[in-house]
Design a protein around this motif. Structure first.
Motif, PDB file in Angstrom:
ATOM      1  N   VAL A  22      31.264  31.517  36.365  1.00 31.32           N
ATOM      2  CA  VAL A  22      30.022  31.519  35.089  1.00 31.32           C
ATOM      3  C   VAL A  22      29.663  29.898  35.431  1.00 31.32           C
ATOM      4  CG1 VAL A  22      29.892  30.907  32.786  1.00 31.32           C
ATOM      5  CG2 VAL A  22      30.804  33.305  33.387  1.00 31.32           C
ATOM      6  N   PRO A  23      28.418  30.005  35.170  1.00 33.15           N
ATOM      7  CA  PRO A  23      28.009  28.232  35.584  1.00 33.15           C
ATOM      8  C   PRO A  23      28.870  26.830  34.821  1.00 33.15           C
ATOM      9  CG  PRO A  23      25.969  29.625  34.824  1.00 33.15           C
ATOM     10  CD  PRO A  23      27.335  30.146  34.941  1.00 33.15           C
ATOM     11  N   GLY A  24      29.421  26.264  35.420  1.00 29.80           N
ATOM     12  CA  GLY A  24      30.147  25.146  35.176  1.00 29.80           C
ATOM     13  C   GLY A  24      31.948  25.482  35.396  1.00 29.80           C
ATOM     14  N   LYS A  25      32.240  27.323  35.770  1.00 28.04           N
ATOM     15  CA  LYS A  25      34.094  27.144  35.755  1.00 28.04           C
ATOM     16  C   LYS A  25      33.592  27.797  36.649  1.00 28.04           C
ATOM     17  CE  LYS A  25      33.817  28.979  30.788  1.00 28.04           C
ATOM     18  NZ  LYS A  25      34.758  29.569  30.306  1.00 28.04           N
ATOM     19  N   LYS A  26      35.278  27.424  37.269  1.00 31.23           N
ATOM     20  CA  LYS A  26      35.485  27.576  38.200  1.00 31.23           C
ATOM     21  C   LYS A  26      35.545  28.652  39.064  1.00 31.23           C
ATOM     22  CE  LYS A  26      40.613  27.322  41.188  1.00 31.23           C
ATOM     23  NZ  LYS A  26      42.438  27.595  40.391  1.00 31.23           N
ATOM     24  N   ARG A  27      35.368  29.752  39.663  1.00 34.36           N
ATOM     25  CA  ARG A  27      35.746  30.976  40.296  1.00 34.36           C
ATOM     26  C   ARG A  27      36.096  31.692  40.076  1.00 34.36           C
ATOM     27  NH1 ARG A  27      31.774  32.301  45.955  1.00 34.36           N
ATOM     28  NH2 ARG A  27      31.175  30.791  44.627  1.00 34.36           N
ATOM     29  N   GLU A  28      36.782  32.612  39.423  1.00 30.38           N
ATOM     30  CA  GLU A  28      37.937  33.434  38.870  1.00 30.38           C
ATOM     31  C   GLU A  28      38.218  34.848  39.731  1.00 30.38           C
ATOM     32  OE1 GLU A  28      37.595  35.081  35.613  1.00 30.38           O
ATOM     33  OE2 GLU A  28      39.194  35.589  34.773  1.00 30.38           O
ATOM     34  N   GLY A  29      39.391  34.973  40.210  1.00 28.45           N
ATOM     35  CA  GLY A  29      39.872  36.312  40.450  1.00 28.45           C
ATOM     36  C   GLY A  29      39.872  37.140  39.656  1.00 28.45           C
ATOM     37  N   VAL A  30      39.220  39.223  40.205  1.00 30.38           N
ATOM     38  CA  VAL A  30      39.170  39.389  39.256  1.00 30.38           C
ATOM     39  C   VAL A  30      40.119  40.901  39.950  1.00 30.38           C
ATOM     40  CG1 VAL A  30      37.388  41.607  38.162  1.00 30.38           C
ATOM     41  CG2 VAL A  30      37.042  38.986  38.418  1.00 30.38           C
ATOM     42  N   SER A  31      40.249  41.465  40.635  1.00 30.75           N
ATOM     43  CA  SER A  31      41.094  41.615  41.812  1.00 30.75           C
ATOM     44  C   SER A  31      40.518  42.261  43.244  1.00 30.75           C
ATOM     45  CB  SER A  31      40.443  43.357  41.055  1.00 30.75           C
ATOM     46  OG  SER A  31      40.796  44.800  41.252  1.00 30.75           O
ATOM     47  N   CYS A  32      41.708  43.144  43.976  1.00 25.58           N
ATOM     48  CA  CYS A  32      41.694  42.534  45.315  1.00 25.58           C
ATOM     49  C   CYS A  32      42.347  43.737  45.874  1.00 25.58           C
ATOM     50  CB  CYS A  32      42.805  41.327  45.323  1.00 25.58           C
ATOM     51  SG  CYS A  32      43.070  41.106  47.006  1.00 25.58           S
ATOM     52  N   ARG A  63      44.789  48.271  54.490  1.00 21.29           N
ATOM     53  CA  ARG A  63      45.413  49.025  55.059  1.00 21.29           C
ATOM     54  C   ARG A  63      47.072  49.644  54.304  1.00 21.29           C
ATOM     55  NH1 ARG A  63      45.074  50.227  60.380  1.00 21.29           N
ATOM     56  NH2 ARG A  63      44.466  48.834  60.929  1.00 21.29           N
ATOM     57  N   ASP A  64      47.208  48.894  53.204  1.00 23.27           N
ATOM     58  CA  ASP A  64      48.816  49.511  52.254  1.00 23.27           C
ATOM     59  C   ASP A  64      47.957  50.225  50.903  1.00 23.27           C
ATOM     60  OD1 ASP A  64      50.010  45.941  51.837  1.00 23.27           O
ATOM     61  OD2 ASP A  64      48.035  47.137  51.347  1.00 23.27           O
ATOM     62  N   GLY A  65      46.261  49.840  50.521  1.00 21.12           N
ATOM     63  CA  GLY A  65      46.363  50.126  49.607  1.00 21.12           C
ATOM     64  C   GLY A  65      46.519  49.377  48.522  1.00 21.12           C
ATOM     65  N   SER A  66      47.424  48.619  48.481  1.00 25.71           N
ATOM     66  CA  SER A  66      47.854  47.388  47.334  1.00 25.71           C
ATOM     67  C   SER A  66      46.314  47.370  46.846  1.00 25.71           C
ATOM     68  CB  SER A  66      48.276  46.365  47.592  1.00 25.71           C
ATOM     69  OG  SER A  66      50.031  46.305  48.525  1.00 25.71           O
ATOM     70  N   LEU A  67      46.739  46.758  45.127  1.00 25.46           N
ATOM     71  CA  LEU A  67      46.131  46.788  44.079  1.00 25.46           C
ATOM     72  C   LEU A  67      46.212  45.733  43.515  1.00 25.46           C
ATOM     73  CD1 LEU A  67      45.165  50.223  43.161  1.00 25.46           C
ATOM     74  CD2 LEU A  67      43.921  49.348  44.815  1.00 25.46           C
ATOM     75  N   TYR A  68      45.319  44.910  42.913  1.00 25.64           N
ATOM     76  CA  TYR A  68      45.570  43.697  42.351  1.00 25.64           C
ATOM     77  C   TYR A  68      44.718  43.377  41.372  1.00 25.64           C
ATOM     78  CZ  TYR A  68      48.593  42.492  46.185  1.00 25.64           C
ATOM     79  OH  TYR A  68      50.158  42.720  47.032  1.00 25.64           O
ATOM     80  N   TYR A  69      45.526  43.161  39.741  1.00 26.57           N
ATOM     81  CA  TYR A  69      44.122  42.933  38.902  1.00 26.57           C
ATOM     82  C   TYR A  69      44.536  41.314  38.307  1.00 26.57           C
ATOM     83  CZ  TYR A  69      42.550  47.706  39.531  1.00 26.57           C
ATOM     84  OH  TYR A  69      42.455  48.849  40.168  1.00 26.57           O
ATOM     85  N   SER A  70      43.672  40.580  37.716  1.00 24.38           N
ATOM     86  CA  SER A  70      43.917  39.506  36.760  1.00 24.38           C
ATOM     87  C   SER A  70      44.025  40.014  35.775  1.00 24.38           C
ATOM     88  CB  SER A  70      42.391  38.618  36.529  1.00 24.38           C
ATOM     89  OG  SER A  70      41.289  39.572  36.093  1.00 24.38           O
ATOM     90  N   ASP A  71      44.840  39.531  34.800  1.00 24.79           N
ATOM     91  CA  ASP A  71      45.379  40.014  32.792  1.00 24.79           C
ATOM     92  C   ASP A  71      44.248  40.079  32.513  1.00 24.79           C
ATOM     93  OD1 ASP A  71      48.079  37.589  33.229  1.00 24.79           O
ATOM     94  OD2 ASP A  71      48.044  39.313  33.980  1.00 24.79           O
ATOM     95  N   SER A  72      43.140  39.377  32.230  1.00 26.41           N
ATOM     96  CA  SER A  72      41.927  39.036  32.088  1.00 26.41           C
ATOM     97  C   SER A  72      41.237  40.648  32.000  1.00 26.41           C
ATOM     98  CB  SER A  72      41.257  38.532  31.673  1.00 26.41           C
ATOM     99  OG  SER A  72      40.513  38.161  33.076  1.00 26.41           O
ATOM    100  N   VAL A  73      41.642  41.564  33.096  1.00 23.06           N
ATOM    101  CA  VAL A  73      40.216  42.547  33.114  1.00 23.06           C
ATOM    102  C   VAL A  73      41.596  43.767  33.574  1.00 23.06           C
ATOM    103  CG1 VAL A  73      39.233  41.209  34.638  1.00 23.06           C
ATOM    104  CG2 VAL A  73      40.712  42.436  36.109  1.00 23.06           C
ATOM    105  N   LYS A  74      42.829  43.310  33.378  1.00 24.32           N
ATOM    106  CA  LYS A  74      43.490  45.166  34.199  1.00 24.32           C
ATOM    107  C   LYS A  74      43.522  45.790  32.862  1.00 24.32           C
ATOM    108  CE  LYS A  74      47.386  43.580  35.223  1.00 24.32           C
ATOM    109  NZ  LYS A  74      48.513  43.006  35.766  1.00 24.32           N
ATOM    110  N   GLY A  75      43.330  46.495  33.293  1.00 22.04           N
ATOM    111  CA  GLY A  75      43.486  47.857  31.671  1.00 22.04           C
ATOM    112  C   GLY A  75      41.733  49.117  31.488  1.00 22.04           C
ATOM    113  N   ARG A  76      41.218  47.465  32.368  1.00 21.85           N
ATOM    114  CA  ARG A  76      39.279  47.958  31.781  1.00 21.85           C
ATOM    115  C   ARG A  76      38.517  48.125  33.402  1.00 21.85           C
ATOM    116  NH1 ARG A  76      36.478  44.247  29.619  1.00 21.85           N
ATOM    117  NH2 ARG A  76      38.166  42.367  30.609  1.00 21.85           N
TER     118      ARG A  76
END
Length: 125
Positions: free
Chosen positions: A40-50, A54-67
């Motif tokens: 968002v303009p003026g804010k730091k770039r935020e990681g959401v998911s990754c 190779r191994d299919g590992s998934l990661y989510y930030s707390d703000s989007v987990k479950g959605r």
């Protein structure tokens, strides 16, 4: 040389869904970790998911987990982000990013050295 192009952004009402796609060209994604960030303009770039392809590992930030759900399609060489139950605070420019180090670090966008151009997501009633 890997290149990334995002698509699928747009306007959506609160509670709605959107699916973003990150299309890769120039290389296969097998040896990368692919992340979605938002800014968002003026804010730091935020990681959401990754995903570590190779191994299919998934990661989510707390703000989007479950959605949000990240997925990769090996045949299409894409990584998608299914976004459900969207909230006003999800409004941002969404970027996909790649790192050849096959690790997911959502807290540090500088780990990723390849970026797409971004796609705007606007959640509004």
């Amino acid at each position: 040389h890997l290149q990334l192009v995002e698509s699928g952004g747009g306007p959506v009402q609160p509670g709605g869904s959107l699916r973003l796609s990150c299309a890769a060209s120039g290389d296969t994604l097998d040896d990368y970790a692919i992340a979605w960030f938002r800014q968002v303009p003026g804010k730091k770039r935020e990681g959401v998911s990754c995903v570590v392809i190779r191994d299919g590992s998934l990661y989510y930030s707390d703000s989007v987990k479950g959605r949000f759900i990240i997925s990769e399609d090996n045949a299409k060489n894409t990584v998608d982000l299914q976004m459900n139950n969207l909230k006003l605070e999800d409004t941002a420019v969404y970027y996909c990013a790649a790192t050849p180090y096959r690790l997911c670090v959502l807290q540090d966008y500088q780990v990723y050295d390849l970026w797409g151009q971004g796609t705007q997501v606007t959640v509004a009633s």
